[in-house]
Design an enzyme around this catalytic site. Structure first.
Site, PDB file in Angstrom:
ATOM      1  N   ASP A  53       0.795  -1.314  -0.161  1.00  0.00           N
ATOM      2  CA  ASP A  53      -0.327   0.191   0.251  1.00  0.00           C
ATOM      3  C   ASP A  53       1.245   1.127   0.130  1.00  0.00           C
ATOM      4  OD1 ASP A  53       0.989   0.088   2.672  1.00  0.00           O
ATOM      5  OD2 ASP A  53      -1.041   0.085   3.403  1.00  0.00           O
ATOM      6  N   SER A  54       2.166   0.873   0.095  1.00  0.00           N
ATOM      7  CA  SER A  54       2.819   2.211  -0.767  1.00  0.00           C
ATOM      8  C   SER A  54       3.159   2.299  -1.640  1.00  0.00           C
ATOM      9  CB  SER A  54       4.568   1.592  -0.336  1.00  0.00           C
ATOM     10  OG  SER A  54       4.828   0.392  -0.995  1.00  0.00           O
ATOM     11  N   ASP A  96      -1.314  -5.826  -0.136  1.00  0.00           N
ATOM     12  CA  ASP A  96      -1.634  -5.431   0.940  1.00  0.00           C
ATOM     13  C   ASP A  96      -2.776  -5.072   0.900  1.00  0.00           C
ATOM     14  OD1 ASP A  96       0.413  -4.739   2.804  1.00  0.00           O
ATOM     15  OD2 ASP A  96       1.354  -3.465   2.010  1.00  0.00           O
ATOM     16  N   LYS A 126      -1.851  -9.430   2.564  1.00  0.00           N
ATOM     17  CA  LYS A 126      -0.196  -8.725   3.976  1.00  0.00           C
ATOM     18  C   LYS A 126      -1.652  -7.686   4.983  1.00  0.00           C
ATOM     19  CE  LYS A 126       2.773  -5.794   4.403  1.00  0.00           C
ATOM     20  NZ  LYS A 126       2.326  -4.720   4.570  1.00  0.00           N
ATOM     21  N   GLU A 128      -1.470  -5.813   8.244  1.00  0.00           N
ATOM     22  CA  GLU A 128      -0.527  -4.696   9.534  1.00  0.00           C
ATOM     23  C   GLU A 128      -1.158  -5.149  11.022  1.00  0.00           C
ATOM     24  OE1 GLU A 128      -0.341  -0.798   8.650  1.00  0.00           O
ATOM     25  OE2 GLU A 128       0.885  -1.422   6.849  1.00  0.00           O
ATOM     26  N   GLU A 195       8.967  -4.590  10.849  1.00  0.00           N
ATOM     27  CA  GLU A 195       9.525  -3.080   9.920  1.00  0.00           C
ATOM     28  C   GLU A 195       9.989  -1.922  11.306  1.00  0.00           C
ATOM     29  OE1 GLU A 195       6.891  -1.213   7.263  1.00  0.00           O
ATOM     30  OE2 GLU A 195       8.243   0.793   7.362  1.00  0.00           O
TER      31      GLU A 195
HETATM   32  O1  KIV Z   1       3.488  -1.312   1.721  1.00  0.00           O
HETATM   33  C1  KIV Z   1       4.338  -1.733   1.483  1.00  0.00           C
HETATM   34  O2  KIV Z   1       5.535  -0.813   0.496  1.00  0.00           O
HETATM   35  C2  KIV Z   1       5.369  -2.330   2.701  1.00  0.00           C
HETATM   36  C3  KIV Z   1       6.543  -2.532   2.980  1.00  0.00           C
HETATM   37  C4  KIV Z   1       7.520  -1.269   3.144  1.00  0.00           C
HETATM   38  C5  KIV Z   1       6.968  -3.999   3.477  1.00  0.00           C
HETATM   39  O3  KIV Z   1       4.361  -3.161   3.383  1.00  0.00           O
END
Ligand code: KIV
Length: 277
Positions: A53-54, A96, A126, A128, A195
């Site tokens: 989600d980056s 994510d 994924k 969090e 992280e």
């Molecule tokens: O969203 C992302 O890029 C991440 C990584 C930095 C682990 O969760």
């Protein structure tokens, strides 16, 4: 064997990641958000592509990961999966789950995880969080959807933390993180991203778990490493945290190429006769 069968045989699975941990083989993970980059990463032999989600930051220009929607994540995921399938098909693709797509209720989380998995052939989602999302992780894994956890600095909680500083430096938070990691493993996760936490703590978590840990700013003793692709390629001029290793300065390379192109167009030096019909 036809191409599809070959791809299936080579494809990195959750079982393969577990074997890698047991054999002491390190797991390489990078983010990708589009078809072209996914093809390059898969061709280069990367084990796991994370559609992070980056994308909210590095693709869409938001200041946090919070605004990205599930539809936008699915759009990026489809492009990445197509890229991997058009190359060797080896890399595992993890998506994510965006902010508020899994926090409201187990039912909603399951519906959204199912939506992500159904729309294309990705491998896992994924999420969090620690004990707070344990039931959700269990619910999702129970129906057969693999879950990667994410502990330490969790960017979706940035407004709670108030800063991107290293997490779990104090004993209480470190103990809590270790417990959370065990809880998330027990809930069925197949791997956990750690992280921005102290290396010694990441090493302890790694030793305590059967499933692999994937570090980002968490030291070399994690079972694998993940970075944001834009960061290792030097695409972002302003972002140079200590945990990023920049392998190339693409920002300068691209700017230079574009300047040359602009100049060539202005001076009528492009296209040449050879570049015309
Ligand atoms: O969203 C992302 O890029 C991440 C990584 C930095 C682990 O969760």
């Amino acid at each position: 064997m036809n191409r599809r069968a070959q791809q299936k045989a080579a494809h990195v699975t959750t079982r393969r990641l577990l074997d890698m941990k047991q054999n002491g083989e390190k797991i390489s993970v990078l983010t990708a958000y589009d078809y072209t980059m996914a093809r390059i990463l898969d061709r280069a032999g990367l084990d796991v592509i994370l559609v992070g989600d980056s994308a909210s930051n590095v693709f869409s220009g938001h200041s946090t990961t919070l605004p990205i929607t599930i539809e936008e994540m699915i759009y990026h995921a489809k492009a990445v999966v197509r890229g991997v399938q058009d190359e060797s098909g080896r890399a595992m693709v993890v998506i994510d789950m965006p902010f508020m797509s899994y926090q409201l209720s187990g039912e909603e989380a399951l519906r959204n995880a199912g939506k992500i998995m159904k729309e294309h052939e990705c491998d896992a989602v994924k999420l969090e969080g620690g004990r707070v999302i344990a039931d959700t992780v269990k619910r999702i894994t129970d129906v057969g959807i693999p879950v990667m956890g994410h502990l330490g600095l969790m960017p979706q909680s940035i407004y709670k933390y108030g800063s991107y500083r290293v997490r779990a430096q104090e004993e209480r938070e470190a103990e809590q993180l270790l417990e959370d990691a065990k809880i998330i493993e027990e809930s069925g996760a197949f791997a956990i991203v750690l992280e921005k936490i102290p290396s010694a703590l990441a090493a302890e978590v790694t030793r305590s778990l059967t499933i692999p840990t994937i570090g980002i700013g968490a030291g070399v003793e994690c079972d694998g490493q993940v970075l944001v692709i834009n960061d290792i390629l030097g695409l972002n001029r302003e972002f140079h945290p200590r945990f990023v290793r920049q392998y190339v300065d693409l920002n300068t390379v691209v700017e230079h190429a574009v300047r040359q192109y602009v100049e060539d167009v202005r001076l009528s030096q492009f296209p040449s006769a050879d570049e015309s019909y």
